[in-house]
Write a protein that holds these residues in place. Sequence first.
Motif, PDB file in Angstrom:
ATOM      1  N   UNK A   1     -34.378  41.218  79.969  1.00  0.00           N
ATOM      2  CA  UNK A   1     -32.995  40.779  80.085  1.00  0.00           C
ATOM      3  C   UNK A   1     -32.877  39.275  80.053  1.00  0.00           C
ATOM      4  N   UNK A   2     -31.702  38.834  79.673  1.00  0.00           N
ATOM      5  CA  UNK A   2     -31.336  37.421  79.764  1.00  0.00           C
ATOM      6  C   UNK A   2     -30.199  37.310  80.779  1.00  0.00           C
ATOM      7  N   UNK A   3     -30.383  36.446  81.738  1.00  0.00           N
ATOM      8  CA  UNK A   3     -29.382  36.147  82.741  1.00  0.00           C
ATOM      9  C   UNK A   3     -29.013  34.675  82.601  1.00  0.00           C
TER      10      UNK A   3
ATOM     11  N   UNK B   1     -33.819  47.652  76.556  1.00  0.00           N
ATOM     12  CA  UNK B   1     -34.795  48.535  77.186  1.00  0.00           C
ATOM     13  C   UNK B   1     -36.080  48.590  76.365  1.00  0.00           C
ATOM     14  N   UNK B   2     -37.068  49.272  76.910  1.00  0.00           N
ATOM     15  CA  UNK B   2     -38.345  49.399  76.205  1.00  0.00           C
ATOM     16  C   UNK B   2     -38.187  50.150  74.886  1.00  0.00           C
ATOM     17  N   UNK B   3     -37.181  50.996  74.789  1.00  0.00           N
ATOM     18  CA  UNK B   3     -36.981  51.726  73.532  1.00  0.00           C
ATOM     19  C   UNK B   3     -35.937  51.086  72.630  1.00  0.00           C
TER      20      UNK B   3
ATOM     21  N   UNK C   1     -26.862  38.283  70.462  1.00  0.00           N
ATOM     22  CA  UNK C   1     -27.689  39.423  70.096  1.00  0.00           C
ATOM     23  C   UNK C   1     -29.059  39.291  70.749  1.00  0.00           C
ATOM     24  N   UNK C   2     -29.438  40.324  71.485  1.00  0.00           N
ATOM     25  CA  UNK C   2     -30.765  40.345  72.091  1.00  0.00           C
ATOM     26  C   UNK C   2     -31.685  41.194  71.210  1.00  0.00           C
TER      27      UNK C   2
ATOM     28  N   UNK D   1     -38.819  50.230  84.632  1.00  0.00           N
ATOM     29  CA  UNK D   1     -38.046  51.207  85.388  1.00  0.00           C
ATOM     30  C   UNK D   1     -38.485  52.616  85.028  1.00  0.00           C
ATOM     31  N   UNK D   2     -38.436  53.473  86.042  1.00  0.00           N
ATOM     32  CA  UNK D   2     -38.739  54.883  85.851  1.00  0.00           C
ATOM     33  C   UNK D   2     -37.720  55.672  86.639  1.00  0.00           C
TER      34      UNK D   2
END
Length: 121
Positions: A35-37, A52-54, A68-69, A100-101
Amino acid sequence: QVQLVESGGGLVQPGGSLRLSCATSGIIFSIYGMGWYRQAPGKQRELVAGITSNGSTKYADSVKGRFTISRDNAKNTVYLQMNSLKPEDTAVYYCNADQRRMGLIVGGPYWGQGTQVTVSS
């Protein structure tokens, strides 16, 4: 040792563009959400964009359509392309990584040191 190193900040005129980069080491980058904060003087840190990872992305309403990330798992790097910059985008921008899980954070969070973005004429 986990490291997140941001780069690409600077001074830009309103309407201009910048691309921030966050190079990571010490984590299995591909399984981490990124993330960018940003934090402006006198304000709380806020989420600007996340991926996210996906590869699913989300954005703050204030930057939708302008920022755009993206991520490059081969380079262990996340990017934030910022277009049509406004003075209100001025802040220190921080990179964040967590794993995260089932909605729970099981790795991190880790933070970079921040990079200053100033939008001014």
